[in-house]
Design a protein around this motif. Structure first.
Motif, short mmCIF file in Angstrom:
data_model
loop_
_atom_site.label_atom_id
_atom_site.label_comp_id
_atom_site.label_asym_id
_atom_site.label_seq_id
_atom_site.Cartn_x
_atom_site.Cartn_y
_atom_site.Cartn_z
N GLY A 237 0.96 -1.48 -0.08
CA GLY A 237 0.06 -0.17 0.01
C GLY A 237 0.77 1.22 -0.02
O GLY A 237 0.18 2.31 -0.54
N GLU A 238 2.11 1.13 0.45
CA GLU A 238 2.99 2.38 0.51
C GLU A 238 3.26 3.02 -0.95
O GLU A 238 3.77 3.89 -1.21
CB GLU A 238 4.08 2.08 1.29
N ALA A 241 2.11 6.36 -2.12
CA ALA A 241 2.66 7.43 -1.70
C ALA A 241 3.90 7.77 -2.52
O ALA A 241 4.44 8.78 -2.67
CB ALA A 241 3.07 7.44 -0.35
N VAL A 242 4.35 6.61 -3.23
CA VAL A 242 5.53 6.84 -4.42
C VAL A 242 4.88 7.08 -5.70
O VAL A 242 5.73 7.66 -6.45
CB VAL A 242 6.19 5.46 -4.40
N TYR A 243 4.08 6.49 -6.00
CA TYR A 243 3.48 6.64 -7.40
C TYR A 243 2.48 7.75 -7.49
O TYR A 243 1.74 7.80 -6.63
CB TYR A 243 2.87 5.45 -7.87
N VAL A 260 -2.28 3.62 -9.97
CA VAL A 260 -1.45 3.22 -9.22
C VAL A 260 -1.97 1.91 -8.51
O VAL A 260 -1.41 0.82 -8.14
CB VAL A 260 -1.02 4.03 -7.98
N GLU A 261 -3.39 1.79 -8.36
CA GLU A 261 -4.01 0.53 -7.76
C GLU A 261 -3.76 -0.59 -8.73
O GLU A 261 -3.73 -1.73 -8.22
CB GLU A 261 -5.48 0.68 -7.65
N HIS A 265 -1.59 -4.13 -7.52
CA HIS A 265 -2.07 -5.49 -7.70
C HIS A 265 -1.23 -6.27 -8.70
O HIS A 265 -0.94 -7.53 -8.49
CB HIS A 265 -3.41 -5.47 -8.58
N GLN A 266 -0.32 -5.64 -9.72
CA GLN A 266 0.52 -6.27 -10.53
C GLN A 266 1.47 -6.89 -9.66
O GLN A 266 2.09 -7.93 -9.99
CB GLN A 266 0.94 -5.28 -11.63
N TRP A 267 2.18 -6.16 -8.95
CA TRP A 267 3.46 -6.53 -8.26
C TRP A 267 2.96 -7.40 -7.15
O TRP A 267 3.72 -8.42 -6.81
CB TRP A 267 4.10 -5.29 -7.57
N MET A 268 1.75 -7.38 -6.40
CA MET A 268 1.11 -8.29 -5.50
C MET A 268 0.95 -9.75 -6.17
O MET A 268 1.19 -10.94 -5.66
CB MET A 268 0.06 -7.92 -4.96
N GLY A 269 0.79 -9.68 -7.45
CA GLY A 269 0.50 -10.91 -8.32
C GLY A 269 1.89 -11.88 -8.62
O GLY A 269 1.87 -13.10 -8.40
#
Length: 367
Positions: A237-238, A241-243, A260-261, A265-269
């Motif tokens: 979730g941080e 604040a970066v993107y 950003v959402e 999701h892409q990186w959580m994948g």
């Protein structure tokens, strides 16, 4: 920290290649030991790549690579210049294409050597028999990144990250037989210790801080810090604040995401498929961007086990086999936030590693 670099080099993003290759341009950087036609390090990497691949002057590798150069591919390593020549010929013959420079992020000088991270968009048509079987006649477009260490006109170390899964999907092919052939060719699976949870010191949580010794400035150091928080501490979730809220993600298999959402999701994948994965930044550099802001390149590795479904459906059900994912990300910061991310890694390398592990397990059971 190391000294700040002199940014006197062309920017590939906004120039047509004919302007880059125009005769009579004056040298803008100290380039001792380099061929006289190269005006700066970006010009060097763009034009020598074009001359070797598009003009097909493959023999220039003899004057642009050292005899003992090492080229790291996601699942194998080349250890000398002649292997590079042979590999280049095979790739040009079996997959004719045009590689278009998108951007180069770099660091260094002619005294200590240069490091370049070169984002390339490749477009081609499958017209030849080769590793993907009989020609389909279909077009494909992928992104790749080549990171090079260069001294006195010669590349002596290189990391190449492509997107063969992107090609396979665009050609409408089944990746399984191609991956099985590659697994048989590269040999044994990764050692079991490749899946050790190196991000966790024993029973403790991930460290609060990360080592920023490879950073050359505060922008790079902060990039390493937030990558550690997101990738290793799992504080996805941080990223908000970066993107920038409207940031764009340009990913493998020509994925284009907005917002950003979607990027979260892409990186959580990725970590859904490698849930114990440890993220390690191996190199970082940055340059001012002509469009404004700063561009940062990070070469990284994720190591863990194929323990979940996540982002990679072609891998099938979790196997718990050790996997190693090599990738490079380019970030464009404007006013302190990322507005564009280009990331390249190859899902196919994970499938090959898993199949190599299955082959090794079968061999062990048969003895």
């Amino acid at each position: 920290m190391p000294k700040e670099q002199d940014p006197k080099a062309i920017s590939a993003e906004r120039l047509d290649y004919a302007e880059i290759d125009a005769p009579g341009r004056e040298r803008t950087q100290s380039m001792e030991g380099f061929d006289p036609e190269y005006t700066d390090i970006v010009d060097y990497i763009l034009r020598c790549t074009h001359r070797i691949w598009e003009e097909k002057n493959v023999g220039l590798i003899y004057s642009h690579y050292t005899h003992n150069c090492v080229v790291y591919l996601p699942n194998e390593t080349l250890y000398d210049r002649e292997e590079v020549v042979e590999n280049t010929i095979q790739r040009i013959v079996t997959m004719p294409h045009v590689g278009m420079a998108s951007q180069v992020i770099w660091r260094g000088d002619d005294k200590e050597g240069f490091y370049t991270s070169h984002l390339i968009t490749t477009a081609g048509r499958h017209t030849q028999q080769g590793p993907y079987g009989a020609p389909t006649g279909r077009k494909y477009t992928i992104r790749g990144i080549a990171d090079c260490m260069i001294f006195r006109n010669r590349i002596y170390r290189e990391w190449l990250v492509g997107d063969s899964m992107g090609v396979i999907h665009q050609l409408g092919l089944d990746p399984m037989p191609i991956a099985l052939a590659a697994a048989a060719r590269i040999g044994p699976a990764l050692p079991q210790e490749a899946g050790v949870r190196s991000r966790l010191p024993g029973q403790l949580p991930p460290p609060a801080d990360t080592d920023t010794a490879i950073a050359h400035n505060e922008a790079e150091a902060e990039t390493l810090r937030w990558l550690h928080r997101v990738m290793n501490q799992r504080m996805f979730g941080e990223m908000r604040a970066v993107y920038d809220p409207n940031a764009m993600y340009h990913g493998p298999q020509m994925v284009e995401l907005s917002g950003v959402e979607a990027i979260i999701h892409q990186w959580m994948g990725v970590f859904g498929a490698i849930p114990d994965g440890s993220f390690r930044a191996e190199h970082i550099c940055s340059v001012p961007a002509e469009e404004g802001g700063t561009k940062v390149a990070v070469r990284w590795m994720i190591e863990g086990r194929h323990g979940g479904w996540g982002l990679f459906p072609t891998l099938g059900a979790p196997t718990q086999r050790p996997v190693r994912l090599m990738g490079v990300s380019h970030y464009h910061y404007v006013d302190g936030r990322i507005v564009d991310e280009w990331t390249v890694y190859d899902e196919m390398t994970l499938l090959v590693q898993i199949l190599a592990g299955e082959t090794g397990a079968d061999d062990a059971e048969s003895t």
